[in-house]
Design a protein around this motif. Structure first.
Motif, PDB file in Angstrom:
ATOM      1  N   ARG A 176       0.812  -1.131  -0.010  1.00 50.40           N
ATOM      2  CA  ARG A 176       0.127   0.110  -0.101  1.00 50.40           C
ATOM      3  C   ARG A 176       0.836   1.228   0.007  1.00 50.40           C
ATOM      4  NH1 ARG A 176      -2.713  -4.199   2.853  1.00 50.40           N
ATOM      5  NH2 ARG A 176      -5.060  -4.316   2.155  1.00 50.40           N
ATOM      6  N   MET A 177       0.976   1.984  -1.162  1.00 52.40           N
ATOM      7  CA  MET A 177       1.733   2.821  -1.164  1.00 52.40           C
ATOM      8  C   MET A 177       1.202   4.359  -0.351  1.00 52.40           C
ATOM      9  SD  MET A 177       3.900   2.202  -3.458  1.00 52.40           S
ATOM     10  CE  MET A 177       3.747   0.497  -2.620  1.00 52.40           C
ATOM     11  N   ALA A 178      -0.174   4.336  -0.077  1.00 54.23           N
ATOM     12  CA  ALA A 178      -0.928   5.328   0.688  1.00 54.23           C
ATOM     13  C   ALA A 178      -0.247   5.564   2.211  1.00 54.23           C
ATOM     14  CB  ALA A 178      -2.192   5.193   0.510  1.00 54.23           C
ATOM     15  N   VAL A 179       0.061   4.386   2.391  1.00 55.88           N
ATOM     16  CA  VAL A 179       0.733   4.237   3.973  1.00 55.88           C
ATOM     17  C   VAL A 179       2.431   4.226   4.118  1.00 55.88           C
ATOM     18  CG1 VAL A 179      -1.734   3.448   4.922  1.00 55.88           C
ATOM     19  CG2 VAL A 179       0.077   1.598   4.211  1.00 55.88           C
ATOM     20  N   GLY A 180       2.970   4.413   2.769  1.00 58.40           N
ATOM     21  CA  GLY A 180       4.421   4.223   2.942  1.00 58.40           C
ATOM     22  C   GLY A 180       5.051   2.824   2.729  1.00 58.40           C
ATOM     23  N   ASP A 181       4.314   1.917   2.282  1.00 59.09           N
ATOM     24  CA  ASP A 181       4.667   0.625   1.973  1.00 59.09           C
ATOM     25  C   ASP A 181       5.803   0.532   1.110  1.00 59.09           C
ATOM     26  OD1 ASP A 181       3.332  -0.589   3.859  1.00 59.09           O
ATOM     27  OD2 ASP A 181       1.915  -1.427   2.474  1.00 59.09           O
ATOM     28  N   ALA A 182       7.005  -0.387   1.074  1.00 61.56           N
ATOM     29  CA  ALA A 182       8.119  -0.215  -0.077  1.00 61.56           C
ATOM     30  C   ALA A 182       7.518  -1.110  -0.941  1.00 61.56           C
ATOM     31  CB  ALA A 182       9.213  -0.786   0.565  1.00 61.56           C
ATOM     32  N   MET A 183       8.007  -0.988  -2.253  1.00 57.70           N
ATOM     33  CA  MET A 183       7.546  -1.740  -3.451  1.00 57.70           C
ATOM     34  C   MET A 183       8.466  -3.253  -3.122  1.00 57.70           C
ATOM     35  SD  MET A 183       5.859  -0.553  -6.098  1.00 57.70           S
ATOM     36  CE  MET A 183       5.140   1.226  -6.300  1.00 57.70           C
ATOM     37  N   PRO A 184       7.571  -4.332  -3.533  1.00 56.26           N
ATOM     38  CA  PRO A 184       8.649  -5.829  -3.511  1.00 56.26           C
ATOM     39  C   PRO A 184       9.921  -5.391  -4.264  1.00 56.26           C
ATOM     40  CG  PRO A 184       6.349  -6.035  -4.323  1.00 56.26           C
ATOM     41  CD  PRO A 184       6.522  -4.596  -4.199  1.00 56.26           C
ATOM     42  N   SER A 185      10.774  -6.187  -3.956  1.00 54.44           N
ATOM     43  CA  SER A 185      12.095  -5.995  -4.392  1.00 54.44           C
ATOM     44  C   SER A 185      12.591  -6.895  -5.644  1.00 54.44           C
ATOM     45  CB  SER A 185      13.400  -6.151  -3.288  1.00 54.44           C
ATOM     46  OG  SER A 185      13.190  -7.289  -2.563  1.00 54.44           O
ATOM     47  N   SER A 186      11.552  -8.020  -5.537  1.00 54.45           N
ATOM     48  CA  SER A 186      12.097  -9.088  -6.614  1.00 54.45           C
ATOM     49  C   SER A 186      10.570  -9.610  -7.226  1.00 54.45           C
ATOM     50  CB  SER A 186      12.803 -10.177  -6.030  1.00 54.45           C
ATOM     51  OG  SER A 186      12.883 -11.211  -6.988  1.00 54.45           O
ATOM     52  N   ALA A 187      10.632 -10.094  -8.365  1.00 51.60           N
ATOM     53  CA  ALA A 187       9.701 -10.792  -8.926  1.00 51.60           C
ATOM     54  C   ALA A 187       9.538 -12.185  -8.574  1.00 51.60           C
ATOM     55  CB  ALA A 187       9.465 -10.758 -10.507  1.00 51.60           C
ATOM     56  N   MET A 188      10.676 -12.731  -7.864  1.00 50.25           N
ATOM     57  CA  MET A 188      10.773 -14.122  -7.518  1.00 50.25           C
ATOM     58  C   MET A 188      10.104 -14.346  -6.311  1.00 50.25           C
ATOM     59  SD  MET A 188      12.381 -14.598 -10.407  1.00 50.25           S
ATOM     60  CE  MET A 188      12.549 -16.508 -10.002  1.00 50.25           C
ATOM     61  N   HIS A 189       9.470 -13.701  -5.565  1.00 46.22           N
ATOM     62  CA  HIS A 189       8.609 -14.144  -4.476  1.00 46.22           C
ATOM     63  C   HIS A 189       7.161 -14.317  -4.787  1.00 46.22           C
ATOM     64  CE1 HIS A 189      12.250 -13.254  -2.354  1.00 46.22           C
ATOM     65  NE2 HIS A 189      12.144 -11.948  -2.232  1.00 46.22           N
ATOM     66  N   PHE A 190       6.574 -13.965  -5.733  1.00 42.21           N
ATOM     67  CA  PHE A 190       5.508 -14.120  -6.404  1.00 42.21           C
ATOM     68  C   PHE A 190       5.285 -14.461  -7.696  1.00 42.21           C
ATOM     69  CE2 PHE A 190       5.769 -10.576  -3.485  1.00 42.21           C
ATOM     70  CZ  PHE A 190       4.767 -10.842  -2.269  1.00 42.21           C
ATOM     71  N   ASP A 191       3.853 -15.012  -7.935  1.00 38.42           N
ATOM     72  CA  ASP A 191       3.728 -15.572  -9.203  1.00 38.42           C
ATOM     73  C   ASP A 191       3.243 -14.545 -10.110  1.00 38.42           C
ATOM     74  OD1 ASP A 191       3.919 -18.683  -8.728  1.00 38.42           O
ATOM     75  OD2 ASP A 191       2.368 -17.928  -7.088  1.00 38.42           O
ATOM     76  N   GLY A 192       2.879 -13.460  -9.795  1.00 36.17           N
ATOM     77  CA  GLY A 192       2.462 -12.324 -10.738  1.00 36.17           C
ATOM     78  C   GLY A 192       2.364 -10.968  -9.983  1.00 36.17           C
ATOM     79  N   LEU A 193       1.797 -10.132 -10.870  1.00 38.61           N
ATOM     80  CA  LEU A 193       1.844  -8.719 -10.211  1.00 38.61           C
ATOM     81  C   LEU A 193       0.672  -8.018 -10.763  1.00 38.61           C
ATOM     82  CD1 LEU A 193       3.164  -6.247  -8.972  1.00 38.61           C
ATOM     83  CD2 LEU A 193       4.137  -5.588 -11.150  1.00 38.61           C
ATOM     84  N   PHE A 194      -0.222  -7.308  -9.867  1.00 38.04           N
ATOM     85  CA  PHE A 194      -1.236  -6.460 -10.227  1.00 38.04           C
ATOM     86  C   PHE A 194      -1.230  -4.839  -9.731  1.00 38.04           C
ATOM     87  CE2 PHE A 194      -3.618 -10.400 -10.721  1.00 38.04           C
ATOM     88  CZ  PHE A 194      -4.660 -10.151 -11.739  1.00 38.04           C
TER      89      PHE A 194
END
Length: 245
Positions: free
Chosen positions: A33-51
């Protein structure tokens, strides 16, 4: 279990109708959640996809969207890893920008109902065919002028682009299959958000066309799952918590 990373820019815009479609296919998701200051994931390898979801500002407004460069980098990382990436609304413009589209803050509001039309480029694309000839809700701020070589697979009644597929694993959508009438109502309650003058009319039509909206969402979800093989579980790098005692 399949797990998707979801980039959320505002409190009110989440996966909405698409959540149930993903969950019943045993596809989970983790929100950043960008609205609360979360950082972006650093890698694509922890997930199966991105929305990458909608937002309340034009992508070209870098002061309001300080995370944009990181977001575009992340989309590029998923593309290089050949993992699915779907941008919706704000996220759709981010996908276009990754592929050289020129971003603008004008027009600030793009909010309307239209009939979707599959183009020649979308003739064999299941997502394009899923919405062809159907009424869809369009909602985003600012604009992105597509570069030569990136052809829309779906356009609106005026010929404006509504969907692109710049790579085999990536979609950018400006129509909103995840939206529910209640989500539109919640936009009004969001702090410091400028809403379009015709938002009331959009909500009326959304309530009147709720069954049709659900049908479009179902069709789009099935098409995305098929085209991007979202039910395929990919190798994921485990995330370790380092605890020092």
């Amino acid at each position: 279990m399949k797990q998707m990373a979801v980039i959320q820019h505002t409190y009110t815009e989440f996966l909405g109708q698409l959540e149930a479609q993903l969950e019943k296919r045993e596809i989970g998701f983790s929100y950043y959640r960008m609205a609360v200051g979360d950082a972006m994931p650093s890698s694509a390898m922890h997930f199966d996809g991105l929305f990458v979801l909608g937002g309340s500002h034009p992508n070209a407004d870098r002061e309001a969207c300080p995370w944009l460069d990181d977001e575009m980098r992340l989309i590029g990382v998923y593309e290089k890893a050949r993992r699915p990436a779907v941008g919706i609304g704000f996220g759709g413009l981010s996908v276009a920008a990754v592929h050289g589209a020129e971003l603008s803050t004008e027009p600030f509001h793009n909010a309307y109902w239209t009939t979707a039309h599959a183009t020649e480029a979308g003739a064999d694309d299941q997502v394009a065919q899923a919405v062809d000839g159907r009424r869809v809700l369009v909602l985003y701020n600012g604009s992105a002028t597509l570069p030569e070589g990136v052809d829309p697979i779906v356009v609106d009644d005026e010929g404006n682009w509504l969907a692109i597929r710049p790579t085999e694993t990536t979609y950018g959508l400006l129509f909103r299959p995840e939206m529910k009438p209640g989500m539109l109502e919640d936009l009004v309650m969001e702090d410091d958000r400028e809403t379009p003058e015709n938002l009331g009319d959009l909500m009326v039509e959304a309530r009147e066309n709720w069954k049709d909206m659900q049908d479009v969402t179902d069709r789009v979800a099935v098409a995305l799952v098929s085209e991007l093989q979202l039910m395929q579980e990919r190798h994921k790098t485990p995330v370790f918590s380092l605890k020092v005692e």
